[in-house]
Design an enzyme around this catalytic site. Structure first.
Site, PDB file in Angstrom:
ATOM      1  CB  SER A 189      -0.855   0.079   1.262  1.00  0.00           C
ATOM      2  OG  SER A 189      -1.790  -0.905   1.287  1.00  0.00           O
ATOM      3  CB  CYS A 222      -2.151  -1.999  10.933  1.00  0.00           C
ATOM      4  SG  CYS A 222      -1.928  -1.385  12.597  1.00  0.00           S
ATOM      5  N   PRO A 223      -0.281  -2.394   8.281  1.00  0.00           N
ATOM      6  CG  PRO A 223       1.198  -3.758   7.069  1.00  0.00           C
ATOM      7  CD  PRO A 223      -0.199  -3.208   7.051  1.00  0.00           C
ATOM      8  N   GLY A 224       1.575  -0.333   8.176  1.00  0.00           N
ATOM      9  CA  GLY A 224       2.384   0.887   8.262  1.00  0.00           C
ATOM     10  C   GLY A 224       2.992   1.393   6.947  1.00  0.00           C
ATOM     11  N   GLY A 225       2.482   0.935   5.829  1.00  0.00           N
ATOM     12  CA  GLY A 225       3.033   1.389   4.535  1.00  0.00           C
ATOM     13  C   GLY A 225       2.924   2.898   4.339  1.00  0.00           C
ATOM     14  CG  ASP A 241      -5.215  -0.312  12.028  1.00  0.00           C
ATOM     15  OD1 ASP A 241      -5.800  -1.263  12.567  1.00  0.00           O
ATOM     16  OD2 ASP A 241      -5.148  -0.155  10.787  1.00  0.00           O
ATOM     17  CG  ASP A 261     -13.758   3.793  15.386  1.00  0.00           C
ATOM     18  OD1 ASP A 261     -13.289   4.055  14.258  1.00  0.00           O
ATOM     19  OD2 ASP A 261     -14.946   3.492  15.572  1.00  0.00           O
ATOM     20  CG  ASP A 277      -5.134   2.667   2.812  1.00  0.00           C
ATOM     21  OD1 ASP A 277      -5.989   2.712   1.912  1.00  0.00           O
ATOM     22  OD2 ASP A 277      -4.183   1.862   2.800  1.00  0.00           O
ATOM     23  CE  LYS A 306     -14.453  -1.618  -1.400  1.00  0.00           C
ATOM     24  NZ  LYS A 306     -14.500  -1.834  -2.851  1.00  0.00           N
TER      25      LYS A 306
HETATM   26  C1  LIG Z   1      -5.961  -1.145   3.665  1.00  0.00           C
HETATM   27  S1  LIG Z   1      -5.464  -1.355   5.307  1.00  0.00           S
HETATM   28  C2  LIG Z   1      -4.315  -0.074   5.536  1.00  0.00           C
HETATM   29  C3  LIG Z   1      -2.953  -0.340   4.976  1.00  0.00           C
HETATM   30  C4  LIG Z   1      -1.996   0.749   5.365  1.00  0.00           C
HETATM   31  N1  LIG Z   1      -2.341   2.044   4.801  1.00  0.00           N
HETATM   32  C5  LIG Z   1      -0.581   0.416   4.936  1.00  0.00           C
HETATM   33  O1  LIG Z   1      -0.056   1.121   4.072  1.00  0.00           O
HETATM   34  O2  LIG Z   1       0.017  -0.525   5.452  1.00  0.00           O
HETATM   35  C6  LIG Z   1      -6.842  -0.774   6.179  1.00  0.00           C
HETATM   36  C7  LIG Z   1      -6.626  -0.723   7.688  1.00  0.00           C
HETATM   37  O3  LIG Z   1      -7.733  -0.022   8.250  1.00  0.00           O
HETATM   38  C8  LIG Z   1      -7.943  -0.536   9.539  1.00  0.00           C
HETATM   39  N2  LIG Z   1      -9.288  -0.101   9.984  1.00  0.00           N
HETATM   40  C9  LIG Z   1     -10.497  -0.474   9.507  1.00  0.00           C
HETATM   41  N3  LIG Z   1     -11.474   0.188  10.180  1.00  0.00           N
HETATM   42  C10 LIG Z   1     -10.842   1.002  11.063  1.00  0.00           C
HETATM   43  C11 LIG Z   1     -11.297   1.944  12.025  1.00  0.00           C
HETATM   44  N4  LIG Z   1     -12.591   2.195  12.194  1.00  0.00           N
HETATM   45  N5  LIG Z   1     -10.374   2.590  12.760  1.00  0.00           N
HETATM   46  C12 LIG Z   1      -9.051   2.374  12.597  1.00  0.00           C
HETATM   47  N6  LIG Z   1      -8.566   1.483  11.686  1.00  0.00           N
HETATM   48  C13 LIG Z   1      -9.442   0.820  10.938  1.00  0.00           C
HETATM   49  C14 LIG Z   1      -7.759  -2.017   9.379  1.00  0.00           C
HETATM   50  O4  LIG Z   1      -7.429  -2.618  10.614  1.00  0.00           O
HETATM   51  C15 LIG Z   1      -6.600  -2.096   8.378  1.00  0.00           C
HETATM   52  O5  LIG Z   1      -5.371  -2.233   9.050  1.00  0.00           O
END
Ligand SMILES: C[S@@+](CC[C@H](N)C(=O)[O-])C[C@H]1O[C@@H](n2cnc3c(N)ncnc32)[C@H](O)[C@@H]1O
Length: 355
Positions: A189, A222-225, A241, A261, A277, A306
């Site tokens: 990501s 997460c994971p942190g990209g 996250d 959240d 994201d 999305k």
């Molecule tokens: C597509 S991944 C993100 C990847 C991240 N941007 C990266 O580069 O590694 C989406 C993330 O959103 C988190 N997520 C979903 N709903 C959330 C919420 N309400 N609050 C915080 N994190 C949330 C998920 O746990 C997941 O880790």
């Protein structure tokens, strides 16, 4: 030239068509779109060929969300001999009076089953360039002041001939930003945020927008990209996250992991950047973005919307409109850009800066 070819992600030809028709009509230019789902490009056929440059003057490529690259072209040459594709193209150019170009781009659709066509396009560049130079149709050295000759092969024996506007087209081949995966980044990501910055920012504004030890919040980190990209620009980041963050990234000392959240969290002190994201309903994300910008929690943001299954174009327009209206009702001027990036699939990426 009576056709504008628009290159898009395969499957998004409908959105690409709706968008160009709408933008062109604002510029007073009319026509109809020809396309097939999954082919990765759209032909916008102009009612009046004289209007073609008007579109390129009045509509910037970066205003088009679903178009990666565009070219003005003629009706295609069909049944081009596979034995000799060079001569018919030279003959066409000599008779059309298109003029000398500063570079040639051999293009084809980026869609399923075009791998061989892409290989052919790459290999065809050297022989066609040589023939163009021999006929005085291509400058000896690349000249950025001249338009780029575009040869778009939609098939091995069908080619659209035209030009990429030298001031209003993507410098990347096929409009695709090919980025190398950065060593040490925790997820793929990461490329999306890098592509967003490269797409939305002029190189001259890079430091103003990202440099100088800024503070950022990354929602759905997460994971942190994305956090990795922010840290790589020298920022301190609050990464929100419930999931686990990459260990090495945490060891950088620039990241605070917040187990909350993302739709509820707000920083104790305002930050420069908020990126998001989280995959959720686009209207829900949009209203969270409004809370952040109107509340002054940040002044710059990159986030994804999305796309729903149906009425994708309409949904995008509604979301951007919601944000724009909320900001202007609050007396805030902003820069808004949105793009269906190469690294995006069923989402688009947006950048907003309050100015
Ligand atoms: C597509 S991944 C993100 C990847 C991240 N941007 C990266 O580069 O590694 C989406 C993330 O959103 C988190 N997520 C979903 N709903 C959330 C919420 N309400 N609050 C915080 N994190 C949330 C998920 O746990 C997941 O880790």
């Amino acid at each position: 030239m009576n056709i504008i070819l628009l290159y898009c992600r395969a499957g998004f030809e409908g959105e690409c068509s709706q968008e160009i028709q709408e933008k062109a009509s604002y510029a007073g230019v009319f026509g109809y779109c020809k396309t097939n789902k999954g082919q990765g490009f759209v032909e916008f056929v102009l009612t009046d060929a004289k209007d073609v440059k008007k579109v390129f003057k009045q509509v910037a490529l970066n205003e088009l969300i679903f178009t990666r690259q565009w070219a003005r072209v003629n009706e295609p040459l069909e049944n081009v001999s596979r034995e000799d594709r060079v001569q018919p193209i030279i003959d066409f150019l000599l008779s059309s009076g298109q003029g000398v170009c500063g570079k040639v781009s051999v293009d084809c659709p980026d869609s399923e089953g075009t791998a061989n066509l892409k290989t052919f396009a790459r290999k065809f560049t050297a022989p066609i360039s040589k023939a163009l130079r021999n006929n005085g149709l291509l400058t000896p050295k690349q000249d950025p002041n001249l338009d780029v000759l575009c040869l778009f092969f939609s098939d091995f024996d069908k080619v659209y001939i035209g030009e990429l506007d030298n001031k209003n087209s993507s410098p990347d081949h096929l409009g695709i930003s090919r980025l190398k995966f950065p060593k040490g980044a925790p997820s793929r990501s990461t490329l999306k945020l890098e592509e967003a910055w490269r797409t939305f920012f002029h190189p001259d504004e890079w430091y103003d927008l990202l440099g100088g030890h800024q503070k950022a919040v990354d929602l759905g980190a997460c994971p942190g990209g994305w956090t990795w990209q922010l840290v790589n620009q020298g920022m301190d980041v609050f990464s929100v996250d419930h999931g686990p963050m990459d260990d090495d990234l945490m060891k950088s000392g620039h990241v605070t992991h917040v187990l909350e959240d993302g739709f509820v969290y707000k920083p104790a002190k305002n930050v420069d950047w908020m990126v998001c994201d989280i995959v959720d309903k686009p209207k829900r994300v949009s209203s969270m973005i409004i809370d952040w910008l109107v509340g002054g929690y940040c002044t710059k943001t990159v986030f994804n919307l999305k796309l729903p299954m149906k009425k994708r174009y309409q949904e995008v327009q509604e979301c951007l409109q919601l944000i724009q209206t909320a900001l202007s009702e609050n007396g805030q001027r902003c820069r808004i850009q949105a793009k269906h990036l190469y690294h995006d699939r069923e989402e688009i990426t947006c950048f907003i800066q309050v100015i």
